[in-house]
Design a protein around this motif. Structure first.
Motif, mmCIF file in Angstrom:
data_model
loop_
_atom_site.group_PDB
_atom_site.id
_atom_site.type_symbol
_atom_site.label_atom_id
_atom_site.label_comp_id
_atom_site.label_asym_id
_atom_site.label_seq_id
_atom_site.Cartn_x
_atom_site.Cartn_y
_atom_site.Cartn_z
ATOM 1 N N LEU A 233 -17.430 -13.112 48.406
ATOM 2 C CA LEU A 233 -17.711 -12.897 46.991
ATOM 3 C C LEU A 233 -18.813 -11.858 46.790
ATOM 4 O O LEU A 233 -18.693 -10.955 45.956
ATOM 5 C CB LEU A 233 -18.101 -14.217 46.325
ATOM 6 C CG LEU A 233 -17.021 -15.306 46.322
ATOM 7 C CD1 LEU A 233 -17.574 -16.595 45.711
ATOM 8 C CD2 LEU A 233 -15.777 -14.859 45.571
ATOM 9 N N THR B 251 -6.087 -11.329 43.347
ATOM 10 C CA THR B 251 -5.642 -12.390 44.259
ATOM 11 C C THR B 251 -6.281 -13.722 43.906
ATOM 12 O O THR B 251 -5.608 -14.758 43.832
ATOM 13 C CB THR B 251 -5.977 -12.015 45.715
ATOM 14 O OG1 THR B 251 -5.206 -10.870 46.085
ATOM 15 C CG2 THR B 251 -5.656 -13.161 46.665
ATOM 16 N N LYS B 252 -7.582 -13.734 43.682
ATOM 17 C CA LYS B 252 -8.269 -14.993 43.341
ATOM 18 C C LYS B 252 -7.852 -15.477 41.960
ATOM 19 O O LYS B 252 -7.704 -16.684 41.739
ATOM 20 C CB LYS B 252 -9.778 -14.818 43.442
ATOM 21 C CG LYS B 252 -10.276 -14.585 44.865
ATOM 22 C CD LYS B 252 -11.776 -14.487 44.924
ATOM 23 C CE LYS B 252 -12.236 -14.290 46.364
ATOM 24 N NZ LYS B 252 -11.845 -12.977 46.911
ATOM 25 N N GLU B 253 -7.676 -14.556 41.016
ATOM 26 C CA GLU B 253 -7.243 -14.949 39.680
ATOM 27 C C GLU B 253 -5.884 -15.648 39.730
ATOM 28 O O GLU B 253 -5.662 -16.652 39.054
ATOM 29 C CB GLU B 253 -7.170 -13.722 38.771
ATOM 30 C CG GLU B 253 -8.520 -13.097 38.468
ATOM 31 C CD GLU B 253 -8.403 -11.793 37.700
ATOM 32 O OE1 GLU B 253 -9.344 -11.457 36.954
ATOM 33 O OE2 GLU B 253 -7.366 -11.103 37.855
ATOM 34 N N TRP C 4 -4.423 -17.196 42.371
ATOM 35 C CA TRP C 4 -4.462 -18.493 43.039
ATOM 36 C C TRP C 4 -5.182 -19.535 42.189
ATOM 37 O O TRP C 4 -4.819 -20.717 42.211
ATOM 38 C CB TRP C 4 -5.105 -18.374 44.417
ATOM 39 C CG TRP C 4 -4.175 -17.806 45.443
ATOM 40 C CD1 TRP C 4 -4.285 -16.616 46.103
ATOM 41 C CD2 TRP C 4 -2.971 -18.419 45.914
ATOM 42 N NE1 TRP C 4 -3.228 -16.444 46.948
ATOM 43 C CE2 TRP C 4 -2.402 -17.533 46.861
ATOM 44 C CE3 TRP C 4 -2.317 -19.616 45.643
ATOM 45 C CZ2 TRP C 4 -1.211 -17.816 47.528
ATOM 46 C CZ3 TRP C 4 -1.124 -19.901 46.296
ATOM 47 C CH2 TRP C 4 -0.584 -19.017 47.226
ATOM 48 N N LEU C 5 -6.190 -19.140 41.437
ATOM 49 C CA LEU C 5 -6.825 -20.076 40.510
ATOM 50 C C LEU C 5 -5.806 -20.590 39.494
ATOM 51 O O LEU C 5 -5.752 -21.786 39.196
ATOM 52 C CB LEU C 5 -7.987 -19.396 39.778
ATOM 53 C CG LEU C 5 -9.302 -19.271 40.549
ATOM 54 C CD1 LEU C 5 -10.229 -18.274 39.867
ATOM 55 C CD2 LEU C 5 -9.987 -20.635 40.657
ATOM 56 N N HIS D 197 -14.312 -10.052 38.338
ATOM 57 C CA HIS D 197 -14.697 -10.660 39.617
ATOM 58 C C HIS D 197 -15.751 -11.745 39.420
ATOM 59 O O HIS D 197 -15.638 -12.832 40.004
ATOM 60 C CB HIS D 197 -15.231 -9.595 40.568
ATOM 61 C CG HIS D 197 -15.850 -10.159 41.813
ATOM 62 N ND1 HIS D 197 -15.122 -10.780 42.801
ATOM 63 C CD2 HIS D 197 -17.147 -10.228 42.211
ATOM 64 C CE1 HIS D 197 -15.925 -11.200 43.761
ATOM 65 N NE2 HIS D 197 -17.161 -10.880 43.427
ATOM 66 N N ALA E 118 -15.089 -15.412 40.505
ATOM 67 C CA ALA E 118 -15.885 -15.882 41.638
ATOM 68 C C ALA E 118 -16.527 -17.230 41.344
ATOM 69 O O ALA E 118 -16.543 -18.124 42.199
ATOM 70 C CB ALA E 118 -16.954 -14.847 41.985
ATOM 71 N N TRP F 37 -13.766 -19.819 41.387
ATOM 72 C CA TRP F 37 -13.249 -19.964 42.753
ATOM 73 C C TRP F 37 -14.214 -20.816 43.583
ATOM 74 O O TRP F 37 -13.802 -21.744 44.286
ATOM 75 C CB TRP F 37 -13.080 -18.579 43.361
ATOM 76 C CG TRP F 37 -12.623 -18.522 44.786
ATOM 77 C CD1 TRP F 37 -13.376 -18.214 45.871
ATOM 78 C CD2 TRP F 37 -11.285 -18.749 45.285
ATOM 79 N NE1 TRP F 37 -12.609 -18.229 47.013
ATOM 80 C CE2 TRP F 37 -11.324 -18.559 46.681
ATOM 81 C CE3 TRP F 37 -10.090 -19.097 44.681
ATOM 82 C CZ2 TRP F 37 -10.195 -18.708 47.487
ATOM 83 C CZ3 TRP F 37 -8.956 -19.246 45.475
ATOM 84 C CH2 TRP F 37 -9.024 -19.060 46.861
ATOM 85 N N VAL G 162 -6.467 -16.264 51.574
ATOM 86 C CA VAL G 162 -7.285 -15.415 50.716
ATOM 87 C C VAL G 162 -8.411 -14.768 51.510
ATOM 88 O O VAL G 162 -8.657 -13.562 51.401
ATOM 89 C CB VAL G 162 -7.849 -16.220 49.526
ATOM 90 C CG1 VAL G 162 -8.885 -15.403 48.759
ATOM 91 C CG2 VAL G 162 -6.721 -16.647 48.595
#
Length: 310
Positions: A149, A197-199, A201-202, A225, A229, A232, A269
């Motif tokens: 992060l 990617t994180k958005e 999967w969240l 981000h 973050a 996440w 991830v």
């Protein structure tokens, strides 16, 4: 209140979150003599929970305790900062699985503590309790997640110094990290994929709508981000607390829907995030942007050094 990490400053920030007179993020940040951006970033990093979410949760915990003491639903609603009893009832029901009126009618409400990524809870009558028994990520996993992060934020920030044409220039034709993400031929493509990617999967894990915000300028990416973050990190800490790494989700965003083990999602991830950070670091270096080595050893030394009490 138990101190967290021995940091008086963090305690001041928590006090600003929970002050009854601080209703908005701007109020909280002003009470802590910080900008809303830095206030949110510091709380999200050190407490694992954005300040607005923390205040909402702790105020609901306080309301649950007040209801058990005989406070009316109306008084509890307004004390918790809600503008209507209906809004309070909806939030309380989502959190506790029962209406606030059922707490007063039954005289009991179960455990007033809601799941927290940091062990911070309301403690009657007006203070906080830090429950150290609530597990958070430990050891290498914690370092890997935080390094990813922080390093991603640093790389996006470094990209601000690029001219627009260099930022978007496809200098690596055909470069692709994952086939389903499209190409990673430019700095902007790699950084946008890193955030997106994180958005995604969240959204899949938490059952939310597919993210629509795809701003890809450095300032917009950094804002996306920072928001992703914090969520996440809070989600992973909750997985650790519940020991849910082997749990499965069915991702309805896939066509057709697909089953995933939560621990494998996190490994996925982190694996491809590290690969993308390495690629974009090399590309930025070729464009004469100083970004450092990205070594987690250097990052951890710097992080600990910054957090030593003065």
């Amino acid at each position: 209140m138990t101190e967290i990490g021995g940091r008086d400053r963090l305690r001041e920030l928590l006090d600003a979150v929970l002050d009854d007179e601080h209703r908005t993020l701007g109020d909280m940040a002003g009470g802590a003599f910080a900008s809303p951006y830095h206030f949110t970033r510091r709380l999200s990093r050190d407490a694992g929970e954005p300040p607005v979410a923390m205040k909402r949760r702790v105020m609901l915990e306080r309301a649950a305790w007040q209801l058990r003491q005989g406070t009316s639903v109306t008084d509890a609603a307004f004390a918790a900062g809600y503008e209507s009893v209906e809004g309070f009832s909806r939030a309380f029901s989502r959190a506790y699985g029962r209406l606030p009126s059922e707490v007063t009618d039954a005289g009991t409400g179960g455990d007033p503590w809601l799941p927290a990524p940091n062990g911070i809870h309301f403690h009657p009558p007006t203070s906080l309790w830090v429950h150290t028994g609530e597990r958070t990520m430990s050891g290498p996993l914690d370092h890997l997640v935080h390094h990813d992060l922080d390093d991603t934020a640093a790389l996006i920030d470094a990209a601000k110094g690029l001219p627009e044409d260099a930022y978007r220039r496809r200098t690596r034709p055909g470069q692709r990290v994952l086939w389903f993400d499209g190409t990673d031929e430019s700095v902007v493509e790699i950084l946008e994929h890193q955030v997106f990617t994180k958005e995604v999967w969240l959204a899949a894990i938490l059952g939310e709508d597919f993210p629509e915000d795809r701003r890809d300028d450095p300032a917009g990416l950094l804002e996306r981000h920072e928001a992703a973050a914090a969520r996440w990190l809070a989600m992973l800490r909750d997985m650790e607390r519940r020991d849910a790494w082997d749990d499965r989700i069915v991702d309805a965003l896939c066509d057709p829907p697909e089953s995933f083990v939560l621990g494998s999602i996190v490994a996925h991830v982190l694996t491809f995030a590290a690969q993308r950070r390495g690629l974009v670091r090399a590309m930025l270096g070729e464009l004469d942007v100083e970004v450092g080595s990205g070594d987690p050893i250097d990052w951890l030394r710097s992080r600990h050094g910054q957090e030593q009490p003065s």
